[in-house]
Design an enzyme around this catalytic site. Structure first.
Site, PDB file in Angstrom:
ATOM      1  N   ASP A  89       0.836  -1.197   0.000  1.00  0.00           N
ATOM      2  CA  ASP A  89       0.000   0.000   0.000  1.00  0.00           C
ATOM      3  C   ASP A  89       0.875   1.253   0.000  1.00  0.00           C
ATOM      4  O   ASP A  89       2.046   1.208   0.388  1.00  0.00           O
ATOM      5  CB  ASP A  89      -0.882   0.038   1.257  1.00  0.00           C
ATOM      6  CG  ASP A  89      -1.914  -1.078   1.258  1.00  0.00           C
ATOM      7  OD1 ASP A  89      -2.177  -1.634   0.180  1.00  0.00           O
ATOM      8  OD2 ASP A  89      -2.429  -1.387   2.346  1.00  0.00           O
TER       9      ASP A  89
HETATM   10  N1  URA Z   1      -1.524  -5.759   4.024  1.00  0.00           N
HETATM   11  C1  URA Z   1      -1.935  -4.465   3.992  1.00  0.00           C
HETATM   12  O1  URA Z   1      -2.952  -4.110   4.572  1.00  0.00           O
HETATM   13  N2  URA Z   1      -1.158  -3.586   3.321  1.00  0.00           N
HETATM   14  C2  URA Z   1      -0.007  -3.917   2.689  1.00  0.00           C
HETATM   15  O2  URA Z   1       0.665  -3.056   2.101  1.00  0.00           O
HETATM   16  C3  URA Z   1       0.386  -5.262   2.739  1.00  0.00           C
HETATM   17  C4  URA Z   1      -0.381  -6.174   3.416  1.00  0.00           C
END
Ligand code: URA
Length: 231
Positions: free
Chosen positions: A106
Site C-alpha cells: 500500500d
Molecule cells: N496488508 C496491507 O494491509 N497492506 C499492505 O501493504 C500489505 C499487506
C-alpha cells in the site's frame, strides 16, 4: 503480467518488416541464430528472453532483471501514477518499460518490494499455491493481546469478497508491535485483519518474501540487484 510467448517467424517478420515467406527463406539460409544456435524452424516458440540474432545483429537480447527496493511511504506500487511517485521511478537509469512489481505494498506501507522483468518468476513467487511466506512488522495504535494470535491463525471471513483468510502467524513483539506472516495478499489484508479488533495499523513494513530478506544496508528509497541465491 504474463510471459510474452510468440513465434520466431512472426517476431522476425514484424521486426524486419518483411513477409513470413521471406522469414522462412532467411531461416533456411542459416541466417538466424536463436540462443546461440542456428535455427531453421518456422514455428519455433520464443519468449521475451530468447536471444535472437540475424546476420550477426541482435534483434532481441533482453536480460532477466531482479531488484529489491526499500519502499518509502508515499510511493505507489504501480508502473504509472498521475499523483504519486512510482516504485519504478526510484530505479534511476533503468528503463521501466518491461519491469513490473512482484507483490504490491500500500501507499503508506514500507519495506521489501521486488521488481523484475521476468513474469514467469514473479507469477511463481506470488501464486497462492506456491505458499511463500511474506513477513511484516506491524505497528498498532492500541495494545495487542493474545486473542489476536488465535484469530489470525484461525482465519477471518470477509463478506465483501466472500473469502476466509488462510491461517496467518502473529507473533507479538511488544504491546504495540507484532510480526505477521501471510502466504497470501488480499486487498489491505493486514489492515483489515487488525480492523476486526478496531485497532488501526500505524506502520506496516515488509521484512521478507520467502528467503529474500530486505537488505538492512538499504536506506528507504534505495535498491539493489538480487544476487543469484536470492533469485
Ligand atoms: N496488508 C496491507 O494491509 N497492506 C499492505 O501493504 C500489505 C499487506
Amino acid at each position: 503480467m504474463r510471459s510474452k510467448r510468440s513465434r520466431l517467424d512472426q517476431f522476425i517478420a514484424q521486426k524486419l518488416q518483411i513477409s513470413k515467406k521471406a522469414v522462412r527463406q532467411l531461416l533456411l539460409a542459416n541466417r538466424v541464430e536463436l540462443d546461440g544456435q542456428i535455427c531453421k524452424s518456422v514455428d519455433q516458440q520464443i519468449n521475451e528472453f530468447s536471444q535472437i540474432c540475424f546476420d550477426g545483429n541482435w534483434l532481441q537480447r533482453n536480460k532477466r532483471q531482479y531488484y529489491m527496493l526499500n519502499k518509502p511511504i508515499g510511493v505507489v506500487s504501480a508502473t504509472k501514477d498521475d499523483i504519486h511517485p512510482t516504485a519504478l521511478s526510484l530505479l534511476y537509469g533503468i528503463e521501466p518499460e518491461l519491469l513490473h512489481i512482484a507483490g504490491r505494498l500500500d501507499l503508506n506501507s514500507t519495506g521489501l518490494l521486488l521488481i523484475t522483468n521476468d513474469s514467469q518468476w514473479s507469477q511463481a513467487l506470488m501464486a497462492p499455491e506456491t505458499k511463500v511466506d511474506k513477513q511484516y512488522l506491524v505497528t498498532l495504535a492500541n495494545p495487542i493481546d493474545d486473542t489476536y494470535v488465535s484469530a489470525f491463525a484461525e482465519g477471518m471471513y470477509f463478506g465483501y469478497e466472500d473469502i476466509t483468510t488462510k491461517p496467518a502467524r502473529l507473533e507479538p513483539v511488544n504491546d504495540f508491535q507484532a510480526r505477521v506472516t501471510l502466504q497470501e495478499g488480499k486487498y489491505h489484508q493486514i489492515k483489515r485483519m487488525f480492523g476486526r479488533f478496531r485497532n488501526p495499523v500505524v506502520g506496516l513494513h515488509r521484512e521478507s518474501i520467502g528467503d529474500i530478506i530486505l537488505d538492512s544496508t538499504l536506506k528507504s528509497g534505495e535498491y539493489r540487484h538480487l544476487n543469484k541465491k536470492e533469485v
